[in-house]
Design a protein around this motif. Structure first.
Motif, mmCIF file in Angstrom:
data_model
loop_
_atom_site.group_PDB
_atom_site.id
_atom_site.type_symbol
_atom_site.label_atom_id
_atom_site.label_comp_id
_atom_site.label_asym_id
_atom_site.label_seq_id
_atom_site.Cartn_x
_atom_site.Cartn_y
_atom_site.Cartn_z
ATOM 1 N N TYR A 1 -15.256 26.418 -43.854
ATOM 2 C CA TYR A 1 -13.933 26.633 -43.264
ATOM 3 C C TYR A 1 -14.018 26.607 -41.752
ATOM 4 O O TYR A 1 -13.082 26.256 -41.063
ATOM 5 N N TYR B 1 -19.803 27.759 -36.734
ATOM 6 C CA TYR B 1 -20.021 28.302 -35.400
ATOM 7 C C TYR B 1 -21.474 28.067 -34.994
ATOM 8 O O TYR B 1 -22.388 28.216 -35.801
ATOM 9 N N TYR C 1 -24.231 29.507 -32.286
ATOM 10 C CA TYR C 1 -24.562 30.547 -31.328
ATOM 11 C C TYR C 1 -25.980 30.324 -30.827
ATOM 12 O O TYR C 1 -26.823 29.753 -31.514
ATOM 13 N N PHE D 1 -21.863 32.635 -27.791
ATOM 14 C CA PHE D 1 -21.085 31.626 -28.491
ATOM 15 C C PHE D 1 -21.199 30.279 -27.778
ATOM 16 O O PHE D 1 -21.075 30.193 -26.563
ATOM 17 N N MET E 1 -17.292 26.129 -31.816
ATOM 18 C CA MET E 1 -16.786 26.288 -33.170
ATOM 19 C C MET E 1 -16.129 24.992 -33.605
ATOM 20 O O MET E 1 -15.357 24.402 -32.848
ATOM 21 N N GLN F 1 -14.027 23.020 -36.757
ATOM 22 C CA GLN F 1 -13.158 23.399 -37.875
ATOM 23 C C GLN F 1 -12.789 22.211 -38.740
ATOM 24 O O GLN F 1 -12.712 22.333 -39.961
ATOM 25 N N GLY G 1 -12.687 31.734 -45.110
ATOM 26 C CA GLY G 1 -11.507 31.436 -44.303
ATOM 27 C C GLY G 1 -10.860 32.662 -43.701
ATOM 28 O O GLY G 1 -9.844 32.571 -43.030
ATOM 29 N N SER G 2 -11.463 33.835 -43.952
ATOM 30 C CA SER G 2 -10.856 35.053 -43.439
ATOM 31 C C SER G 2 -11.319 35.400 -42.037
ATOM 32 O O SER G 2 -10.658 36.118 -41.310
ATOM 33 N N ASN G 3 -12.482 34.863 -41.668
ATOM 34 C CA ASN G 3 -13.130 35.194 -40.400
ATOM 35 C C ASN G 3 -13.482 36.668 -40.285
ATOM 36 O O ASN G 3 -13.797 37.161 -39.218
ATOM 37 N N LEU H 1 -19.148 36.436 -40.924
ATOM 38 C CA LEU H 1 -19.850 35.173 -40.756
ATOM 39 C C LEU H 1 -21.166 35.239 -41.507
ATOM 40 O O LEU H 1 -21.858 36.253 -41.467
#
Lengths: 112, 113
Positions: free
Chosen positions: A30, A33, A35, A45, A48, A50, A95-97, A100
């Motif tokens: 979803y 990321y 890092y 960071f 990201m 998507q 998909g909720s964030n 991670l």
């Protein structure tokens, strides 16, 4: 649960060389990321991604997410000692964030 | 002007003790997290809180109890410390859900003897 495989586990390059780190998921991502972690420090960071096929760049670092959204690559051009550290890919499995899931990291050493 | 701060940075303690790690963020975020990074550098989510309410608890032993007195703070209390608890604990925060960057603190290195 979603698992993220990073390759290689470690990488040693000469300053000025290009390199690529890969991150592969067992499920559709979803959000992916990237890092960077320096020894004894927190995570910084980088980028990201998507959307399938998306590509982002920041200075000499470029990250891509494939069309199927199951694989991402991080490419560093003309590496410098300042690029050294552990690179971690993380993904949002639902998909909720609200959490991670991370890969095990790639340790990058850049020799001057 | 640190965004996400943790105290202490290092914590060395004996097995069986109770200890707390504090986390504060000044970013105005409404979501905070605790992650554990083991000796092999594997980073795993432990808890996440949104507006002071527990959202995620990733099968962490009951000895670990997070507490969020307000949106800017998420503390981690650990009872009866065990050798396997030795790790680096990271706090993080983000604004809401859906594809927002998580900002990480510098980590707390816990060593249980």
């Amino acid at each position: 649960s979603q698992e993220l495989e990073q390759s290689p586990q470690s990488l040693i390059v000469q300053e000025g060389k290009n390199l690529t780190i890969n991150c592969t998921s067992s499920k559709t991502l979803y959000g992916l990321y990237w890092y960077k972690q320096k020894y004894g420090e927190g995570l910084i960071f980088l980028m990201m991604l998507q959307k399938g096929g998306e590509e982002k760049s920041h200075e000499k670092i470029t990250a891509k997410l494939d069309e199927k959204k199951q694989q991402s690559s991080l490419h560093i051009t003309a590496s410098q000692p300042s690029h050294a550290g552990i690179y971690l890919c993380g993904a949002d499995p639902s998909g909720s964030n609200y959490k991670l899931t991370f890969g095990k990291g790639t340790l990058l050493t850049v020799n001057p | 002007d640190t965004a996400v701060s943790q105290t202490p940075k290092y914590l060395v303690t004996q097995m069986g003790n109770d200890k707390s790690i504090k986390c504060e963020q000044n970013l105005g975020h409404d979501t905070m997290y605790w992650y554990k990074q083991d000796s092999k550098k594997f980073l795993k989510i432990m808890f996440s809180y949104n507006n002071k309410e527990l959202i995620i608890n990733e099968t962490v032993p009951n000895r670990f109890s997070p507490k969020s007195p307000d949106k800017a703070h998420l503390n981690l209390h650990i009872n009866s410390l065990e050798l396997g608890d030795s790790a680096v604990y990271f706090c993080a925060s983000s604004q809401g859900a859906l594809y927002n960057e998580q900002f990480f603190g510098p980590g707390t290195r816990l060593t249980v003897l």
